[in-house]
Scaffold this motif. Structure first.
Motif, short mmCIF file in Angstrom:
data_model
loop_
_atom_site.label_atom_id
_atom_site.label_comp_id
_atom_site.label_asym_id
_atom_site.label_seq_id
_atom_site.Cartn_x
_atom_site.Cartn_y
_atom_site.Cartn_z
N MET A 1 -28.67 -8.34 -7.65
CA MET A 1 -27.49 -8.07 -6.83
C MET A 1 -27.06 -9.37 -6.13
O MET A 1 -27.88 -10.05 -5.53
CB MET A 1 -27.82 -7.00 -5.79
N LYS A 2 -25.81 -9.72 -6.25
CA LYS A 2 -25.26 -10.92 -5.64
C LYS A 2 -25.18 -10.73 -4.13
O LYS A 2 -24.78 -9.67 -3.64
CB LYS A 2 -23.87 -11.18 -6.21
N LYS A 3 -25.55 -11.77 -3.38
CA LYS A 3 -25.45 -11.75 -1.92
C LYS A 3 -24.28 -12.65 -1.52
O LYS A 3 -24.28 -13.84 -1.81
CB LYS A 3 -26.75 -12.22 -1.29
N VAL A 4 -23.30 -12.03 -0.87
CA VAL A 4 -22.04 -12.72 -0.56
C VAL A 4 -21.86 -12.79 0.96
O VAL A 4 -21.99 -11.78 1.66
CB VAL A 4 -20.84 -11.97 -1.18
N LEU A 5 -21.56 -13.98 1.44
CA LEU A 5 -21.24 -14.16 2.85
C LEU A 5 -19.78 -14.58 2.96
O LEU A 5 -19.38 -15.61 2.40
CB LEU A 5 -22.12 -15.23 3.49
N ILE A 6 -18.99 -13.78 3.67
CA ILE A 6 -17.58 -14.10 3.91
C ILE A 6 -17.47 -14.71 5.30
O ILE A 6 -17.83 -14.08 6.30
CB ILE A 6 -16.70 -12.84 3.81
N ILE A 7 -16.99 -15.94 5.36
CA ILE A 7 -16.82 -16.67 6.62
C ILE A 7 -15.34 -16.76 6.91
O ILE A 7 -14.59 -17.44 6.22
CB ILE A 7 -17.45 -18.06 6.54
N GLY A 32 -21.05 -4.05 -6.58
CA GLY A 32 -22.47 -3.88 -6.28
C GLY A 32 -23.08 -5.01 -5.49
O GLY A 32 -24.29 -5.04 -5.27
N ALA A 33 -22.26 -5.97 -5.06
CA ALA A 33 -22.77 -7.09 -4.26
C ALA A 33 -23.12 -6.62 -2.86
O ALA A 33 -22.52 -5.69 -2.33
CB ALA A 33 -21.74 -8.20 -4.20
N GLU A 34 -24.10 -7.29 -2.27
CA GLU A 34 -24.40 -7.08 -0.86
C GLU A 34 -23.54 -8.08 -0.09
O GLU A 34 -23.62 -9.29 -0.34
CB GLU A 34 -25.88 -7.31 -0.58
N VAL A 35 -22.71 -7.60 0.82
CA VAL A 35 -21.74 -8.45 1.49
C VAL A 35 -21.95 -8.43 3.00
O VAL A 35 -22.09 -7.37 3.60
CB VAL A 35 -20.29 -8.00 1.17
N LYS A 36 -21.96 -9.61 3.58
CA LYS A 36 -22.00 -9.76 5.03
C LYS A 36 -20.81 -10.61 5.44
O LYS A 36 -20.36 -11.48 4.68
CB LYS A 36 -23.31 -10.39 5.48
N LYS A 37 -20.31 -10.36 6.64
CA LYS A 37 -19.17 -11.12 7.14
C LYS A 37 -19.54 -11.84 8.43
O LYS A 37 -20.34 -11.35 9.22
CB LYS A 37 -17.98 -10.17 7.41
#
Length: 192
Positions: A1-7, A32-37
């Motif tokens: 699962m891709k881990k994505v950080l949106i800044i 299906g990515a795990e996303v944090k902002k």
């Protein structure tokens, strides 16, 4: 699962960039990515870099957490407006204080070269601007895009860095903004 950080680097909470960040998150989550902002304007820190001290103990808690999130992520998404050809001062201050030697890169002894410490990460820039993209490219030479991609992210080992310019935002109709939101959601979905 891709881990994505949106800044989100726009200091204005009700900006179109905030809507773009939500659209990207929606698309990436559907894939299906795990996303944090992370919203830079919500962090408590001094954006002014005051010298050559690189000791992480000098970092505010919010900047330590930002470094942890960047370390966690496989893919970084920076969303910000183009002001005066480049990024807002608050985002630049965030970068100055977070992308430090020992975290983002390491100086090599007796060499002008550095060890890149953020390799195996990719990035996307989503940059809003009021001017047409062709004007920014042909007449200004894309100074902000070049700085962020080459002088900051590539320098630290983040590759590839893809760029999406959302142009003529001020003159955009609701219909055009919806198209942009749909496109950004699709970009989020394509993250792999």
């Amino acid at each position: 699962m891709k881990k994505v950080l949106i800044i989100n680097g726009n200091p204005n909470e009700d900006s179109f960039g905030t809507a773009l960040a939500s659209a990207y998150k929606t698309g990436a989550s559907k894939k299906g990515a795990e996303v944090k902002k992370l919203r830079v304007a919500d962090l408590i820190f001094d954006p002014i870099y005051k010298g050559y001290t690189y000791d992480r103990k000098d970092l505010e808690d919010d900047l330590m957490k930002a470094q942890e999130l960047i370390t966690w992520a496989d893919h970084l998404v920076f969303i910000y407006p183009n002001w005066w050809g480049t990024m807002p001062a608050l985002l630049k201050g965030f970068i100055d204080r977070v992308f430090l030697p020992g975290f983002a890169f390491k100086y090599k002894e007796n060499s002008a070269m550095v060890d890149q410490l953020l390799t195996e990460k990719t990035a996307r820039l989503i940059v809003t601007m009021d001017s047409p993209k062709w004007y920014y490219t042909l007449f200004q030479g894309k100074p902000g895009h070049n700085s962020m991609k080459k002088s900051i992210l590539n320098f630290c080992g983040i590759k590839p860095v893809k760029i999406t310019s959302v142009d003529q935002v001020r003159k955009s109709t609701v219909k055009r903004k919806r198209k942009w939101l749909s496109k950004i959601e699709k970009l989020g979905y394509q993250v792999s």
